[in-house]
Motif scaffolding. Structure first.
Motif, PDB file in Angstrom:
ATOM      1  N   LEU A   1       0.944  -1.197   0.025  1.00 50.27           N
ATOM      2  CA  LEU A   1      -0.076   0.073   0.021  1.00 50.27           C
ATOM      3  C   LEU A   1       0.819   1.244  -0.026  1.00 50.27           C
ATOM      4  CD1 LEU A   1      -2.897  -1.154   2.419  1.00 50.27           C
ATOM      5  CD2 LEU A   1      -3.027  -0.598   0.053  1.00 50.27           C
ATOM      6  N   LEU A   2       1.909   1.149   0.763  1.00 58.30           N
ATOM      7  CA  LEU A   2       2.884   2.286   0.723  1.00 58.30           C
ATOM      8  C   LEU A   2       3.378   2.581  -0.717  1.00 58.30           C
ATOM      9  CD1 LEU A   2       4.945   1.840   3.839  1.00 58.30           C
ATOM     10  CD2 LEU A   2       3.337   3.781   3.423  1.00 58.30           C
ATOM     11  N   CYS A   3       3.512   1.376  -1.457  1.00 55.94           N
ATOM     12  CA  CYS A   3       4.001   1.704  -2.879  1.00 55.94           C
ATOM     13  C   CYS A   3       2.858   2.097  -3.934  1.00 55.94           C
ATOM     14  CB  CYS A   3       4.651   0.401  -3.525  1.00 55.94           C
ATOM     15  SG  CYS A   3       6.253  -0.445  -2.388  1.00 55.94           S
ATOM     16  N   VAL A   4       1.737   1.809  -3.491  1.00 55.53           N
ATOM     17  CA  VAL A   4       0.769   2.328  -4.498  1.00 55.53           C
ATOM     18  C   VAL A   4       0.104   3.504  -4.237  1.00 55.53           C
ATOM     19  CG1 VAL A   4       0.430  -0.215  -5.337  1.00 55.53           C
ATOM     20  CG2 VAL A   4      -0.833   0.778  -3.599  1.00 55.53           C
ATOM     21  N   GLN A   5       0.792   4.501  -3.468  1.00 57.50           N
ATOM     22  CA  GLN A   5       0.110   5.669  -3.077  1.00 57.50           C
ATOM     23  C   GLN A   5       0.098   6.504  -4.653  1.00 57.50           C
ATOM     24  OE1 GLN A   5       1.270   6.971   1.330  1.00 57.50           O
ATOM     25  NE2 GLN A   5       3.215   6.185   0.300  1.00 57.50           N
TER      26      GLN A   5
ATOM     27  N   ALA B   1       5.773  11.071  -4.820  1.00 58.05           N
ATOM     28  CA  ALA B   1       6.519  11.578  -3.600  1.00 58.05           C
ATOM     29  C   ALA B   1       6.479  10.585  -2.573  1.00 58.05           C
ATOM     30  CB  ALA B   1       6.480  12.951  -3.631  1.00 58.05           C
ATOM     31  N   ASP B   2       5.272  10.310  -2.366  1.00 55.03           N
ATOM     32  CA  ASP B   2       4.773   9.629  -1.102  1.00 55.03           C
ATOM     33  C   ASP B   2       5.495   8.129  -0.842  1.00 55.03           C
ATOM     34  OD1 ASP B   2       3.700  11.822   0.132  1.00 55.03           O
ATOM     35  OD2 ASP B   2       1.864  10.922  -0.795  1.00 55.03           O
ATOM     36  N   ARG B   3       5.967   7.485  -2.184  1.00 56.88           N
ATOM     37  CA  ARG B   3       6.225   6.295  -2.314  1.00 56.88           C
ATOM     38  C   ARG B   3       7.835   5.925  -1.839  1.00 56.88           C
ATOM     39  NH1 ARG B   3       4.285   6.352  -8.433  1.00 56.88           N
ATOM     40  NH2 ARG B   3       2.269   6.924  -8.048  1.00 56.88           N
ATOM     41  N   PRO B   4       7.990   4.880  -1.202  1.00 58.37           N
ATOM     42  CA  PRO B   4       9.263   4.616  -0.838  1.00 58.37           C
ATOM     43  C   PRO B   4      10.151   4.285  -2.017  1.00 58.37           C
ATOM     44  CG  PRO B   4       8.211   2.693  -0.359  1.00 58.37           C
ATOM     45  CD  PRO B   4       7.195   3.721  -0.842  1.00 58.37           C
ATOM     46  N   THR B   5      11.639   4.306  -1.872  1.00 59.95           N
ATOM     47  CA  THR B   5      12.269   3.974  -3.020  1.00 59.95           C
ATOM     48  C   THR B   5      12.486   2.244  -2.653  1.00 59.95           C
ATOM     49  OG1 THR B   5      14.369   4.245  -1.449  1.00 59.95           O
ATOM     50  CG2 THR B   5      13.893   6.134  -3.051  1.00 59.95           C
ATOM     51  N   MET B   6      13.192   1.766  -3.650  1.00 57.18           N
ATOM     52  CA  MET B   6      13.287   0.157  -3.671  1.00 57.18           C
ATOM     53  C   MET B   6      14.476  -0.146  -2.659  1.00 57.18           C
ATOM     54  SD  MET B   6      10.932  -1.013  -5.496  1.00 57.18           S
ATOM     55  CE  MET B   6      11.597  -2.642  -4.737  1.00 57.18           C
ATOM     56  N   SER B   7      15.019   0.764  -2.328  1.00 54.33           N
ATOM     57  CA  SER B   7      16.110   0.432  -1.232  1.00 54.33           C
ATOM     58  C   SER B   7      15.492   0.272   0.104  1.00 54.33           C
ATOM     59  CB  SER B   7      17.186   1.422  -1.068  1.00 54.33           C
ATOM     60  OG  SER B   7      16.943   2.819  -1.208  1.00 54.33           O
ATOM     61  N   THR B   8      14.639   1.412   0.578  1.00 56.16           N
ATOM     62  CA  THR B   8      13.768   1.221   1.627  1.00 56.16           C
ATOM     63  C   THR B   8      12.734   0.111   1.450  1.00 56.16           C
ATOM     64  OG1 THR B   8      13.828   3.725   1.623  1.00 56.16           O
ATOM     65  CG2 THR B   8      12.028   2.425   2.961  1.00 56.16           C
ATOM     66  N   VAL B   9      11.982  -0.098   0.612  1.00 57.71           N
ATOM     67  CA  VAL B   9      11.306  -1.475   0.389  1.00 57.71           C
ATOM     68  C   VAL B   9      12.223  -2.760   0.760  1.00 57.71           C
ATOM     69  CG1 VAL B   9      10.274  -2.951  -1.166  1.00 57.71           C
ATOM     70  CG2 VAL B   9       9.815  -0.694  -1.395  1.00 57.71           C
ATOM     71  N   VAL B  10      13.460  -2.647   0.314  1.00 58.75           N
ATOM     72  CA  VAL B  10      14.161  -3.946   0.540  1.00 58.75           C
ATOM     73  C   VAL B  10      14.600  -4.033   2.089  1.00 58.75           C
ATOM     74  CG1 VAL B  10      16.428  -4.973   0.326  1.00 58.75           C
ATOM     75  CG2 VAL B  10      15.292  -4.232  -1.544  1.00 58.75           C
ATOM     76  N   VAL B  11      14.812  -2.752   2.514  1.00 58.30           N
ATOM     77  CA  VAL B  11      15.027  -2.736   4.082  1.00 58.30           C
ATOM     78  C   VAL B  11      14.001  -3.148   5.050  1.00 58.30           C
ATOM     79  CG1 VAL B  11      15.593  -1.244   5.912  1.00 58.30           C
ATOM     80  CG2 VAL B  11      16.813  -0.999   3.896  1.00 58.30           C
ATOM     81  N   MET B  12      12.738  -2.557   4.454  1.00 54.22           N
ATOM     82  CA  MET B  12      11.482  -3.024   5.117  1.00 54.22           C
ATOM     83  C   MET B  12      11.000  -4.325   4.948  1.00 54.22           C
ATOM     84  SD  MET B  12       9.032   0.377   4.531  1.00 54.22           S
ATOM     85  CE  MET B  12       8.928   0.225   2.720  1.00 54.22           C
ATOM     86  N   LEU B  13      11.235  -5.006   4.134  1.00 55.45           N
ATOM     87  CA  LEU B  13      11.090  -6.444   3.870  1.00 55.45           C
ATOM     88  C   LEU B  13      11.727  -7.441   4.578  1.00 55.45           C
ATOM     89  CD1 LEU B  13      10.489  -6.811  -0.065  1.00 55.45           C
ATOM     90  CD2 LEU B  13       8.719  -7.431   1.566  1.00 55.45           C
ATOM     91  N   ALA B  14      13.180  -6.848   4.972  1.00 54.10           N
ATOM     92  CA  ALA B  14      13.941  -7.642   5.621  1.00 54.10           C
ATOM     93  C   ALA B  14      14.174  -7.341   7.186  1.00 54.10           C
ATOM     94  CB  ALA B  14      15.515  -7.308   5.376  1.00 54.10           C
ATOM     95  N   SER B  15      13.244  -6.223   7.686  1.00 56.06           N
ATOM     96  CA  SER B  15      13.134  -5.780   8.970  1.00 56.06           C
ATOM     97  C   SER B  15      11.973  -6.363   9.789  1.00 56.06           C
ATOM     98  CB  SER B  15      13.467  -4.455   9.369  1.00 56.06           C
ATOM     99  OG  SER B  15      13.183  -4.024  10.744  1.00 56.06           O
ATOM    100  N   ASP B  16      11.988  -6.877  10.894  1.00 58.17           N
ATOM    101  CA  ASP B  16      10.793  -7.077  11.751  1.00 58.17           C
ATOM    102  C   ASP B  16      10.404  -6.343  12.682  1.00 58.17           C
ATOM    103  OD1 ASP B  16      10.515  -9.568  10.430  1.00 58.17           O
ATOM    104  OD2 ASP B  16      11.684 -10.489  11.702  1.00 58.17           O
ATOM    105  N   THR B  17      11.471  -5.127  13.018  1.00 58.65           N
ATOM    106  CA  THR B  17      11.090  -4.078  13.969  1.00 58.65           C
ATOM    107  C   THR B  17      10.879  -2.666  13.392  1.00 58.65           C
ATOM    108  OG1 THR B  17      13.614  -3.958  14.192  1.00 58.65           O
ATOM    109  CG2 THR B  17      12.441  -5.529  15.487  1.00 58.65           C
ATOM    110  N   MET B  18      11.293  -2.428  12.227  1.00 61.13           N
ATOM    111  CA  MET B  18      11.112  -1.263  11.303  1.00 61.13           C
ATOM    112  C   MET B  18       9.472  -0.657  11.564  1.00 61.13           C
ATOM    113  SD  MET B  18      12.353  -0.029   7.807  1.00 61.13           S
ATOM    114  CE  MET B  18      12.622   1.550   7.237  1.00 61.13           C
ATOM    115  N   ALA B  19       9.464   0.557  12.219  1.00 64.10           N
ATOM    116  CA  ALA B  19       8.195   1.189  12.214  1.00 64.10           C
ATOM    117  C   ALA B  19       7.842   1.677  10.705  1.00 64.10           C
ATOM    118  CB  ALA B  19       8.396   2.359  13.157  1.00 64.10           C
TER     119      ALA B  19
END
Length: 660
Positions: free
Chosen positions: A593-597, A601-619
Motif C-alpha cells: 500500500l505504501l508503494c501504490v500511493q 513523492a509519498d512512495r518509498p524507494t526500492m532500497s527502503t522497500v528491501v530494508v522494510m521487507l528484511a526488518s521485523d522491527t522497523m516502524a
C-alpha cells in the motif's frame, strides 16, 4: 551489381561452413584457486578485464584466428591492474565462426570464473586466457586434462599407430609448416580411418610447441590407450584424435597421410565417392542460394540490418559513450535448426512482440529464443533497448541474455531458459497456485525487490523498467524470480528525478497514474508497479479485472479498505491458509500500500522497500489513498442505483475512504 555477388558468396560460404561444422561445445576451464588477493581484485582490474575481453572478441572477426592484448599499466612483470589476454582459434577456424567462439568464451569465462585474477576456458574451436601476470610466450603444460569417449578400439596396434601419427603431425606443425598446428587423417586399416589434430598457442616458439606436444603425447598411454576418440589439452597446446573427420577441410589443413604401417596407402573408394557427391551437391546448393540471396537483396535491400548497424545506434540510450555491446551474435542457421525453424512444437508462448521458442545452444544449454514479429508494435528501438540493457546488467534476479541475431530481417534474442515459465502462469492458475506457499511467495517478493533495487541504484546504468508485471517475472529451476523484458526500459542520468514522454507504453493495471495520464516516469513508477505485483502475489488475483469480482473495486482500493478496517488478512489467497505467518503478510500488505500511493513523492524507494521487507522491527508510516480509486458497483449496489429516483446518482462511484 557484380561487386555485390562475391560478398554474398563469401557470406553464404561462411554460413555453409558453420552449418556443416561440429557444434560449438564447452570443453573445460581453469579458474585457478581463489585467494584473498583474487577476491579483492580492484575496480581498475575489473574495468581492464572487461575492456580486454571486449577487444579480443571484436578482433577475432577479422584476424587469422589468434591475437593477444594488454590493458592497463603493464610497466612491471606483475601489475595488479594490468590484464593480459589471449585467444587462439583452431587452425581451420577464422572469421565470424572464430569470433562467435571467442565471444561466447568471453561471456562465459566471467560466469564460470567470477572474481578471479587469472583464468582460462576451452571450447572445441578456441581457447581464451587472461591473467594479471604476463604469460605471453611462456610454455604452460599444467594443469592438463584428458577427455576420453567410451568407444573402445578393436585394433591392438592402434595406440602405437596413433602416437606415431601424432608425432608426424607435431613435425609438420613445428618443422615443416611452422604454423604451430596441423591436422589430417590416415588409414588405420582397410576401410577404417582415423583423424588427428595438434595445435599450440601461437605465442610459443617452434621448440616450445614441440616440448608441449611431447608432454601431451606422453599422457596418452595412461589415459587413452584403449580408446579411439580422445583429446589431451593444456593451456599452451592440445592434441585430438578421433574416428571421424572433425575438422574443416581448408587450404591450411594437412592432406591425409599414408598408413604408418603401409606405404602407398590411400583413401578408400567409398570415401572418395562420398566426398565427390557431397561436393557436387554443395555446389548446386551454393548456386541456388547465391541466386536466392541476390534476389532477396534486390527486393529488400532497404530492410537489411547488420549487427554493425545495431551497434552504431546510441542516441538516448547512451548519451555519454558510444554503444558497445559485449554480446555474442549467434548465426541464424543455428537458431533455426535448434528451434526446428520456429515450429509450433518448439513454441513456449506468444505475446504482443512475437513468439518465444525453446532451443539449445551447441553445448547443450537450453535457451529461450524471443522472435520479434514483423507485425509487432515493438520495433527496432525496443529491440535495441533489450540488447543494450541486459548485455550490461548482471544480477541473479535479472534474466540473462546469452546472444542476439539480426539476419534476413529476423530480430532474435537468446535468453537462458526458465523451466518454470513466468510468475503469472503459476499465480493466476488454480492448480499451479497451490504450489506457491507463503514461504515461496515471500522469497519471490524479495527477489523481485532486489532485482529492481539493482536496476535503480546498483547497476552500471540507472534503469527504469517501465513494464514490471507478473508475466515479465520468470522463474528458474529453483523458483527464483528473474525480471525480464527490457524493451521499454530507459536510462536515467545522475541527479535526474523524472522524465516525460508522449509515447506512453506499458500495461494498464501496473502503470502509475502520473505515467498513464501525464507521461511522467521515474523510479517511483517502477515502485508503483512493484506494489501492485506484491498485492497480486498475496491475494492470487490480477489487479486488472479485479473490479469484475464481487468486490466491485480495484484490488488497490479493496486492499486499502480492508487495511483501514483492520481486516487485511481477508484478502489473503485461501490457498495460503495453512502456510502463512500473519505478521509477515500484514507487513507485506502495508508495504504494498505504501508503494501504490497516488503521489509518487509519498512512495518509498526500492532500497527502503528491501530494508522494510528484511526488518521485523522497523516502524512503517501509514499509507495515503492509493491511485486509481475509481471502482465499479457491486450487483447489489447497481440494483439499488437503478431503483433510485435521484437523477444525480451515477453508475460509477468515487470512493473516499478514511482508514481507522
Amino acid at each position: 551489381m557484380a561487386t555485390r555477388i562475391p560478398r554474398f558468396v563469401g557470406f553464404f560460404m561462411t554460413l555453409f561452413t558453420m552449418a556443416s561444422a561440429q557444434s560449438l561445445n564447452y570443453v573445460n576451464d581453469d579458474c585457478h584457486n581463489s585467494t584473498t588477493k583474487e577476491q579483492a581484485i580492484t575496480l581498475a582490474f575489473r574495468t581492464n578485464l572487461n575492456s580486454t575481453l571486449s577487444r579480443l572478441s571484436s578482433d577475432a572477426a577479422t584476424s587469422k584466428g589468434y591475437n593477444h592484448t594488454t590493458t592497463g599499466n603493464g610497466s612491471t612483470p606483475v601489475d595488479d591492474d594490468a590484464v593480459y589476454g589471449l585467444y587462439d582459434c583452431r587452425g581451420d577456424v577464422t572469421g565470424p565462426f572464430c569470433q562467435f567462439c571467442v565471444s561466447t568464451a568471453a561471456s562465459e569465462i566471467l560466469q564460470q570464473c567470477p572474481n578471479r585474477s587469472s583464468a582460462v576456458i576451452w571450447y572445441n574451436y578456441c581457447i581464451l586466457r587472461y591473467s594479471n601476470n604476463n604469460f605471453f610466450g611462456n610454455l604452460t603444460t599444467t594443469p592438463s586434462w584428458e577427455i576420453v569417449e567410451a568407444k573402445n578400439s578393436t585394433d591392438p596396434e592402434e595406440l602405437q599407430k596413433a602416437e606415431s601419427y601424432m608425432q608426424s603431425l607435431k613435425r609438420e606443425a613445428t618443422v615443416e609448416s611452422n604454423k604451430l598446428y596441423a591436422m589430417g587423417g590416415f588409414n588405420l586399416s582397410d576401410g577404417e580411418e582415423r583423424y588427428g589434430l595438434v595445435q599450440c598457442s601461437r605465442d610459443l616458439t617452434n621448440d616450445e610447441c614441440s616440448q608441449c606436444l611431447d608432454a601431451m603425447i606422453q599422457k596418452v598411454p595412461q589415459c587413452c590407450g584403449t580408446k579411439r576418440s580422445w583429446q589431451v589439452l593444456a593451456p599452451s597446446c592440445l592434441i585430438k584424435y578421433d574416428d571421424f573427420m572433425f575438422y574443416q577441410i581448408t587450404d591450411q589443413t594437412s592432406s591425409p597421410l599414408p598408413n604408418p604401417a603401409k606405404k602407398g596407402g590411400s583413401i578408400g573408394s567409398k570415401t572418395l565417392i562420398i566426398i565427390t557427391v557431397s561436393v557436387l551437391v554443395a555446389l548446386i546448393f551454393l548456386c541456388c542460394s547465391i541466386y536466392y540471396l541476390w534476389r532477396k537483396y534486390v527486393t529488400n535491400k532497404d530492410e537489411l540490418i547488420s549487427v554493425n548497424t545495431l551497434r552504431s545506434f546510441h542516441g538516448y540510450v547512451q548519451r555519454e559513450e558510444p554503444l558497445n555491446v559485449d554480446l555474442p551474435t549467434i548465426p541464424l542457421i543455428w537458431i533455426q535448426q535448434s528451434t526446428n525453424y520456429f515450429s509450433e512444437f518448439s513454441k513456449l508462448g506468444e505475446g504482443g512482440f512475437g513468439s518465444v521458442h525453446k532451443g539449445n545452444l551447441e553445448d547443450g544449454t537450453e535457451v529461450a529464443v524471443k522472435r520479434l514479429s514483423k507485425a509487432s508494435g515493438q520495433g527496432l528501438e525496443e529491440f535495441k533497448n533489450e540488447v543494450i540493457f541486459i548485455a550490461k546488467l548482471q544480477h541473479r534476479n535479472l534474466v540473462r541474455l546469452l546472444g542476439c541475431c539480426i539476419e534476413e530481417n529476423e530480430k532474435l534474442l537468446v535468453y537462458e531458459y526458465m523451466p518454470n515459465s513466468s510468475l503469472d502462469s503459476h499465480l493466476f492458475n488454480e492448480e499451479k497456485r497451490k504450489q506457491l506457499d507463503w514461504k515461496l511467495r515471500l522469497s519471490i517478493i524479495n527477489g523481485i525487490a532486489k532485482g529492481l533495487l539493482y536496476l535503480h541504484e546498483d547497476s552500471r546504468l540507472r534503469i527504469i523498467h517501465r513494464d514490471l508485471k507478473a508475466s515479465n517475472v520468470l522463474l528458474d529451476q529453483e523458483m527464483n524470480p528473474k525480471i525480464s523484458d527490457f524493451g521499454l526500459a530507459r536510462t536515467f542520468e545522475k541527479g535526474q528525478s523524472q522524465e516525460s514522454t508522449r509515447r506512453v507504453m506499458g500495461t494498464y493495471g501496473y502503470m502509475s497514474p502520473e505515467y498513464a495520464m501525464e507521461g511522467l516516469y521515474s523510479v517511483k513508477s517502477d515502485v508503483f508497479s512493484f506494489g501492485v505485483l506484491l498485492l497480486e502475489i498475496i491475494c492470487g488475483k490480477r489487479n486488472s479485472g479485479f473490479h469484475l469480482s464481487e468486490h466491485g473495486q480495484s484490488l488497490l482500493v479493496h486492499s486499502w479498505r480492508l487495511w483501514g478496517e483492520g481486516k487485511s488478512l481477508e484478502m489473503l489467497d485461501p490457498m495460503l491458509e495453512k502456510t502463512y505467518k500473519g505478521s509477515e503478510v500484514m507487513k507485506c500488505i502495508h508495504i504494498g500500500l505504501l508503494c501504490v500511493q497516488e503521489d509518487a513523492a509519498d512512495r518509498p524507494t526500492m532500497s527502503t522497500v528491501v530494508v522494510m521487507l528484511a526488518s521485523d522491527t522497523m516502524a512503517l508510516s501509514n499509507p495515503n489513498h492509493p491511485a486509481f480509486s475509481v471502482g465499479r458497483k457491486t450487483k447489489e449496489e447497481e440494483s439499488t442505483s437503478k431503483g433510485s429516483k435521484d437523477p444525480s446518482v451515477n453508475d460509477v462511484t468515487i470512493s473516499n475512504i478514511l482508514p481507522r
